[in-house]
Design an enzyme around this catalytic site. Structure first.
Site, PDB file in Angstrom:
ATOM      1  N   SER A  73      75.960  85.307  67.249  1.00  0.00           N
ATOM      2  CA  SER A  73      77.112  84.525  66.801  1.00  0.00           C
ATOM      3  C   SER A  73      78.333  84.892  67.647  1.00  0.00           C
ATOM      4  O   SER A  73      78.783  86.039  67.669  1.00  0.00           O
ATOM      5  CB  SER A  73      77.413  84.826  65.329  1.00  0.00           C
ATOM      6  OG  SER A  73      78.707  84.339  65.018  1.00  0.00           O
ATOM      7  N   HIS A  98      75.036  80.851  68.485  1.00  0.00           N
ATOM      8  CA  HIS A  98      75.486  80.368  67.188  1.00  0.00           C
ATOM      9  C   HIS A  98      77.009  80.232  67.219  1.00  0.00           C
ATOM     10  O   HIS A  98      77.726  81.187  67.544  1.00  0.00           O
ATOM     11  CB  HIS A  98      75.047  81.364  66.110  1.00  0.00           C
ATOM     12  CG  HIS A  98      75.333  80.946  64.714  1.00  0.00           C
ATOM     13  ND1 HIS A  98      74.543  80.052  64.019  1.00  0.00           N
ATOM     14  CD2 HIS A  98      76.333  81.310  63.857  1.00  0.00           C
ATOM     15  CE1 HIS A  98      75.034  79.888  62.800  1.00  0.00           C
ATOM     16  NE2 HIS A  98      76.124  80.633  62.676  1.00  0.00           N
ATOM     17  N   ASP A 100      80.289  79.448  65.154  1.00  0.00           N
ATOM     18  CA  ASP A 100      80.861  79.369  63.804  1.00  0.00           C
ATOM     19  C   ASP A 100      82.185  78.631  63.824  1.00  0.00           C
ATOM     20  O   ASP A 100      83.172  79.122  64.372  1.00  0.00           O
ATOM     21  CB  ASP A 100      81.070  80.785  63.251  1.00  0.00           C
ATOM     22  CG  ASP A 100      79.762  81.421  62.831  1.00  0.00           C
ATOM     23  OD1 ASP A 100      79.029  80.796  62.052  1.00  0.00           O
ATOM     24  OD2 ASP A 100      79.475  82.536  63.299  1.00  0.00           O
ATOM     25  N   MET A 102      85.246  77.225  61.766  1.00  0.00           N
ATOM     26  CA  MET A 102      85.939  77.438  60.485  1.00  0.00           C
ATOM     27  C   MET A 102      87.293  76.742  60.499  1.00  0.00           C
ATOM     28  O   MET A 102      88.023  76.850  61.496  1.00  0.00           O
ATOM     29  CB  MET A 102      86.155  78.930  60.258  1.00  0.00           C
ATOM     30  CG  MET A 102      84.886  79.735  60.295  1.00  0.00           C
ATOM     31  SD  MET A 102      85.275  81.473  60.093  1.00  0.00           S
ATOM     32  CE  MET A 102      83.642  82.205  60.202  1.00  0.00           C
ATOM     33  N   HIS A 132      77.531  75.772  63.517  1.00  0.00           N
ATOM     34  CA  HIS A 132      77.570  75.970  62.068  1.00  0.00           C
ATOM     35  C   HIS A 132      78.963  75.579  61.580  1.00  0.00           C
ATOM     36  O   HIS A 132      79.931  76.302  61.793  1.00  0.00           O
ATOM     37  CB  HIS A 132      77.245  77.455  61.768  1.00  0.00           C
ATOM     38  CG  HIS A 132      77.389  77.833  60.332  1.00  0.00           C
ATOM     39  ND1 HIS A 132      77.447  79.152  59.910  1.00  0.00           N
ATOM     40  CD2 HIS A 132      77.460  77.083  59.195  1.00  0.00           C
ATOM     41  CE1 HIS A 132      77.561  79.194  58.595  1.00  0.00           C
ATOM     42  NE2 HIS A 132      77.584  77.945  58.135  1.00  0.00           N
ATOM     43  N   MET A 134      81.682  75.253  59.080  1.00  0.00           N
ATOM     44  CA  MET A 134      82.201  75.692  57.778  1.00  0.00           C
ATOM     45  C   MET A 134      83.530  74.979  57.588  1.00  0.00           C
ATOM     46  O   MET A 134      84.616  75.573  57.680  1.00  0.00           O
ATOM     47  CB  MET A 134      82.365  77.220  57.780  1.00  0.00           C
ATOM     48  CG  MET A 134      81.030  77.930  57.666  1.00  0.00           C
ATOM     49  SD  MET A 134      81.129  79.663  58.162  1.00  0.00           S
ATOM     50  CE  MET A 134      80.973  79.492  59.925  1.00  0.00           C
ATOM     51  N   MET A 204      73.157  81.288  53.735  1.00  0.00           N
ATOM     52  CA  MET A 204      74.236  82.262  53.952  1.00  0.00           C
ATOM     53  C   MET A 204      73.892  83.530  53.187  1.00  0.00           C
ATOM     54  O   MET A 204      73.675  83.507  51.974  1.00  0.00           O
ATOM     55  CB  MET A 204      75.574  81.716  53.440  1.00  0.00           C
ATOM     56  CG  MET A 204      76.261  80.687  54.316  1.00  0.00           C
ATOM     57  SD  MET A 204      76.580  81.142  56.032  1.00  0.00           S
ATOM     58  CE  MET A 204      77.424  82.710  55.908  1.00  0.00           C
ATOM     59  N   ASP A 242      72.195  84.116  57.815  1.00  0.00           N
ATOM     60  CA  ASP A 242      73.471  84.289  58.515  1.00  0.00           C
ATOM     61  C   ASP A 242      74.395  85.199  57.710  1.00  0.00           C
ATOM     62  O   ASP A 242      74.825  84.855  56.617  1.00  0.00           O
ATOM     63  CB  ASP A 242      74.107  82.904  58.704  1.00  0.00           C
ATOM     64  CG  ASP A 242      75.356  82.954  59.565  1.00  0.00           C
ATOM     65  OD1 ASP A 242      75.736  84.041  60.024  1.00  0.00           O
ATOM     66  OD2 ASP A 242      75.949  81.880  59.777  1.00  0.00           O
TER      67      ASP A 242
END
Ligand code: DX5
Ligand code: ZN
Length: 288
Positions: A73, A98, A100, A102, A132, A134, A204, A242
């Protein structure tokens, strides 16, 4: 989030994406009926899940348990020198990255947006980009992340709600892999109906938002449940875990049935990528 103008021609990508979702929603209803009628989880005819056309090997699952993947990540990397951070990955056979995303609303943290993903894509064309999201209202941004170079896009069912089914189908129609994620307190039953249209299920194992947390062991029960459901429904999705994956917890996750381990701190921590990866792999040697 990064600016949107770059990839949103005429600024209308939200409308275009929404139109796709409305159309997909209509077909989803009839697809569900067919699935129930035929007793098949895959459905049939034009409404069946589309085969993915790009990077399909990236999601092939080893049934012998020897194909556990580590997905580093980027969140734990040194952001002042991303180019250096990702350079060693290929040589270590770490083929996934990966990402992330956000937004500071769905989770109490802000990371980066599609423009940054596009720039990282420019640094390495060969890594498999696993985004991913979020974020709230993922349907507004999925298209941009695909255009920025993501090969799989995973969103949260808690954020997408009724858009989940149409979004999964939309992602597949774009030739990418579809992913759906559940937070620690969300039950597998919340996504059960979506599983036939999902390539990647992300469980998660910490509350989303920050790297470097401790894994919540009870979340692995959901991995076991998803393994069981995959068998029962005759599906092929990968199960990804994750959060808090390190040399102690990684073997537990693999023993529970995880196919892909997201690892931030335990790969990029302290910039010791080679040494960290060796330790993580060593911890897996007994279970895989
Ligand atoms: C948390 C993120 C994770 C996180 C993993 O919201 O989704 O990907 O960065 O970091 P570690 O491996 O450090 O727990
Ligand atoms: Zn993640």
């Amino acid at each position: 989030m990064g600016g949107r103008q770059g990839s949103c021609r005429q600024g209308n990508c939200i409308d275009a994406c929404n139109r796709e979702i409305v159309v997909a929603r209509r077909t989803a209803k009839s697809a569900r009926k067919k699935v129930v009628k035929s007793g098949s989880s895959r459905g049939s005819g034009s409404t069946a899940p589309q085969p993915v056309s790009s990077s399909s090997d990236a999601l092939k699952r080893s049934r012998r348990g020897t194909g556990v993947r580590i997905a580093p990540s980027l969140l734990a990397a040194n952001f002042t020198n991303l180019s250096e951070a990702i350079k060693p990955l290929r040589a270590l056979s770490l083929n996934w990255l990966h990402l992330d995303i956000m937004d500071g609303v769905f989770v109490p943290n802000i990371s980066f947006g599609p423009d940054v993903v596009r720039q990282i894509r420019g640094l390495d064309e060969t890594l498999y980009f696993d985004a991913h999201l979020m974020i709230t209202e993922p349907r507004r941004y999925v298209k941009e992340f695909l255009e920025a170079g993501a090969q799989s896009v995973t969103f949260h069912v808690e954020a997408a709600g009724d858009d989940s089914g149409p979004l999964l189908r939309y992602i597949r129609r774009q030739g990418a892999h579809s992913g759906i994620s559940i937070k620690p307190r969300t039950k597998v039953s919340e996504i059960r109906d979506h599983l036939p249209f999902t390539d990647l299920v992300l469980v998660m194992t910490v509350e989303p938002g920050f790297g470097g947390q401790k894994m919540i062991p009870a979340t692995l029960n959901k991995v076991r449940e998803l393994v069981h459901l995959r068998e029962e429904l005759g599906l092929e999705y990968l199960i990804q875990v994750d959060g808090g994956i390190d040399p102690t917890t990684a073997p537990l996750a693999v023993a529970a049935g995880a196919d892909v381990l997201v690892a931030g701190t335990s790969v990029f921590g302290g910039g010791r990528i080679r040494q960290n990866t060796r330790e993580l792999r060593k911890s897996l040697s007994k279970v895989s």
